[in-house]
Design a protein around this motif. Structure first.
Motif, PDB file in Angstrom:
ATOM      1  N   GLY A  93       0.813  -1.212   0.000  1.00  0.00           N
ATOM      2  CA  GLY A  93       0.000   0.000   0.000  1.00  0.00           C
ATOM      3  C   GLY A  93       0.842   1.255   0.000  1.00  0.00           C
ATOM      4  N   PRO A  94       0.196   2.391  -0.353  1.00  0.00           N
ATOM      5  CA  PRO A  94       0.935   3.641  -0.559  1.00  0.00           C
ATOM      6  C   PRO A  94       1.427   4.284   0.730  1.00  0.00           C
ATOM      7  CG  PRO A  94      -1.424   4.007  -0.810  1.00  0.00           C
ATOM      8  CD  PRO A  94      -1.243   2.531  -0.633  1.00  0.00           C
TER       9      PRO A  94
ATOM     10  N   ILE B 158       8.306  -5.374  -5.642  1.00  0.00           N
ATOM     11  CA  ILE B 158       8.257  -4.375  -6.719  1.00  0.00           C
ATOM     12  C   ILE B 158       8.625  -3.027  -6.114  1.00  0.00           C
ATOM     13  CG2 ILE B 158       6.776  -3.274  -8.456  1.00  0.00           C
ATOM     14  CD1 ILE B 158       5.004  -5.758  -8.346  1.00  0.00           C
TER      15      ILE B 158
ATOM     16  N   LEU C 182       4.586   4.198  -7.625  1.00  0.00           N
ATOM     17  CA  LEU C 182       3.949   3.142  -8.416  1.00  0.00           C
ATOM     18  C   LEU C 182       2.436   3.205  -8.331  1.00  0.00           C
ATOM     19  CD1 LEU C 182       4.124   0.438 -10.030  1.00  0.00           C
ATOM     20  CD2 LEU C 182       4.255  -0.727  -7.834  1.00  0.00           C
ATOM     21  N   TYR C 183       1.898   3.492  -7.141  1.00  0.00           N
ATOM     22  CA  TYR C 183       0.447   3.454  -6.979  1.00  0.00           C
ATOM     23  C   TYR C 183      -0.227   4.547  -7.799  1.00  0.00           C
ATOM     24  CZ  TYR C 183       1.447   0.097  -3.316  1.00  0.00           C
ATOM     25  OH  TYR C 183       1.888  -1.001  -2.642  1.00  0.00           O
TER      26      TYR C 183
ATOM     27  N   GLY D 188       0.447   3.788 -11.601  1.00  0.00           N
ATOM     28  CA  GLY D 188      -0.231   2.574 -12.084  1.00  0.00           C
ATOM     29  C   GLY D 188      -1.720   2.799 -12.255  1.00  0.00           C
ATOM     30  N   VAL D 189      -2.337   3.430 -11.261  1.00  0.00           N
ATOM     31  CA  VAL D 189      -3.782   3.641 -11.337  1.00  0.00           C
ATOM     32  C   VAL D 189      -4.103   4.668 -12.419  1.00  0.00           C
ATOM     33  CG1 VAL D 189      -5.831   4.393 -10.074  1.00  0.00           C
ATOM     34  CG2 VAL D 189      -4.135   2.935  -8.944  1.00  0.00           C
TER      35      VAL D 189
ATOM     36  N   ASN E  88      -4.033   3.157 -15.822  1.00  0.00           N
ATOM     37  CA  ASN E  88      -5.055   2.163 -16.135  1.00  0.00           C
ATOM     38  C   ASN E  88      -6.476   2.702 -16.129  1.00  0.00           C
ATOM     39  OD1 ASN E  88      -3.996  -0.787 -16.439  1.00  0.00           O
ATOM     40  ND2 ASN E  88      -2.646   0.255 -15.000  1.00  0.00           N
ATOM     41  N   ARG E  89      -6.679   3.851 -15.483  1.00  0.00           N
ATOM     42  CA  ARG E  89      -8.054   4.346 -15.375  1.00  0.00           C
ATOM     43  C   ARG E  89      -8.623   4.786 -16.734  1.00  0.00           C
ATOM     44  NH1 ARG E  89      -7.972   8.313 -11.236  1.00  0.00           N
ATOM     45  NH2 ARG E  89      -8.185   6.718  -9.667  1.00  0.00           N
TER      46      ARG E  89
ATOM     47  N   PHE F  89     -10.651   2.525 -19.403  1.00  0.00           N
ATOM     48  CA  PHE F  89     -12.038   2.052 -19.286  1.00  0.00           C
ATOM     49  C   PHE F  89     -12.909   3.205 -18.822  1.00  0.00           C
ATOM     50  CE2 PHE F  89      -8.974  -0.650 -17.005  1.00  0.00           C
ATOM     51  CZ  PHE F  89      -8.650  -1.514 -18.023  1.00  0.00           C
TER      52      PHE F  89
END
Lengths: 188, 280
Positions: free
Chosen positions: A106-107, A165, A175-176, A179-180, A183-184, A187
């Motif tokens: 977690g962040p 990682i 990374l958090y 990454g989010v 990917n957001r 979609f």
């Protein structure tokens, strides 16, 4: 898809930290120390009183983990990362003591991310909930401090090829967030 | 009256602790494999592969899936024609939990007091929710609940005027703010209606449903499907590293409620969604 992995050895040096970038898959080998909520409070209380730490943290990695007891014939019981954000309140004084790396999940807070960059340290994420797999990476384990804390005691563990990682490198990337964000939009 | 010995209850609870903490349900494994096929993020794929590999190792080596074997939440559905003999029913459950966590070399994660925080040493007390039901059997259901996902859970009393849109905004906001912490891909249990304590309890109990088991009322089945799609558009992904697969499932449970209230609870479960059930 094949994942490229870097191998690193503890204790960490400035050079080994500088070659790590957020998003890198890394296999860690060497000595780690476990510590979670209660052990963090004790360590930072010791520093406030001007006392030393029970284990030398310079160049070391703290693994935010409370392992399960080892079954007979095994080096370690189940082991895995706990939520790192709970350790944020205690982390900056430990970085000032020379702590070089942390493993959790977690962040981190903005303040801790800044301190990781300023101290040239690194925060690794391990996958949570895969404790049987991670236990296979542990060669030896013994309690190094605070035995009265039970599962929250500081354990000195030796690992080989522990998969993690890089979540926060020494250059300030996260990374958090990345990454989010990446990917957001895919979609809507 | 059918007699059931406390010893049998205790032994059953012990076995449920051992089995549920070591073996993931087939429905969970199948859904994780489906997610792996659909995941587009390489890191997300790697995480899901490690989760499947871990499940294989845990079953093979009789190791717990996760080091956080949790607080033992026990649901007892006791038939009204059952007579429990040989001691106290709740003591039998507690003894079964203590023996299961000891014999399995599981971590003991319970503290006696929320502020003094001294470990009880045997993972008790389990929290027991009892219902009296028709029949002459006892159904025992165990839900070992980890701290990381429980910490990201929340209950709130909405105003009835907030309606379905208010519920959706609350659930999505809760999942978004939870991010990586509850170990996604998660299961989202949603309790709607009842009272403060009841909405939380039905949210927790919903986590016992099998993946794919929709609510019998089409209105709530549609809400489950819509929430699942919305959660998986957040981009949080496996372990919060970004990706398509944020949740394995969303379950909704409902109860009647007061004319003034719209209680909602979100109980989040991690991907190591352990549960066990036995009928005596």
């Amino acid at each position: 898809m094949k994942i490229d992995r870097k191998s690193i050895q503890t204790p960490l040096t400035d050079a080994s930290v500088r070659m790590l970038r957020t998003g890198n898959h890394v296999l860690i080998s060497g000595v780690l120390y476990t510590a979670r909520d209660a052990a963090h409070r004790r360590m930072t209380d010791s520093l406030l009183r001007g006392e030393g730490l029970p284990v030398p943290l310079r160049g070391q990695i703290l693994f935010y983990a409370g392992p399960a007891p080892a079954p007979p014939g095994r080096a370690s019981g189940a082991i895995g990362p706990t939520t790192a954000g709970r350790m944020d309140a205690f982390t900056i004084p430990l970085l000032a003591e020379g702590l070089k790396g942390m493993i959790g999940k977690g962040p981190r807070s903005e303040a801790v991310r800044g301190a990781i960059r300023d101290h040239g340290a690194v925060y690794f994420a391990a996958v949570g909930g895969i404790a049987a797999l991670l236990a296979r990476c542990v060669l030896t384990s013994r309690i190094a401090a605070y035995p009265d804390l039970g599962p929250e005691a500081v354990h000195r563990i030796e690992v080989v090829d522990l998969p993690v990682i890089v979540a926060n490198d020494c250059y300030g990337a996260d990374l958090y967030e990345e990454g989010v964000a990446a990917n957001r939009p895919a979609f809507p | 009256m059918r007699e059931i010995q406390t010893r049998r209850i205790s032994d059953t609870v012990r076995e449920l602790c051992l089995d549920s903490n070591r073996m993931l349900g087939d429905d969970i494994l199948i859904r994780i494999r489906e997610c792996l096929d659909q995941e587009t993020s390489p890191t997300g794929q790697e995480v899901l592969s490690q989760i499947l590999e871990n499940a294989r190792i845990a079953a093979e080596e009789q190791m717990p899936l996760c080091q956080d074997t949790g607080v033992a939440v026990v649901f007892l559905d006791v038939g009204q024609d059952v007579h429990v003999t040989g001691g106290d029913l709740y003591e039998a459950v507690q003894a079964g939990v203590a023996r299961g966590y000891q014999d399995g070399y599981f971590r003991k994660s319970m503290v006696r007091d929320p502020l003094r925080r001294e470990n009880t040493g045997d993972n008790t007390p389990a929290f027991i929710h009892t219902e009296i039901v028709p029949g002459d059997r006892i159904k025992i259901t165990l839900l070992p609940k980890g701290g990381g996902s429980e910490n990201m859970s929340e209950a709130r009393i909405l105003s009835p005027s907030e309606g379905p849109e208010g519920i959706k905004a609350f659930v999505l906001g809760r999942v978004r703010r939870s991010g990586a912490n509850p170990c996604p891909p998660i299961i989202v249990g949603v309790g709607i209606g009842g009272t403060l304590e009841l909405c939380a309890l039905i949210a927790k109990r919903s986590l016992l449903r099998r993946i794919g088991q929709r609510h019998p009322d089409p209105c709530y089945a549609a809400l489950e499907t819509e929430l699942l799609e919305s959660v998986n558009r957040l981009g949080i992904g496996p372990q919060g590293f970004g990706g398509r697969c944020t949740a394995l499932e969303v379950f909704v449970e409902v109860r009647p409620c007061h004319i003034a209230s719209l209680p909602v609870a979100v109980n989040i479960q991690c991907h190591a969604a352990r549960r066990g059930e036995a009928v005596i």
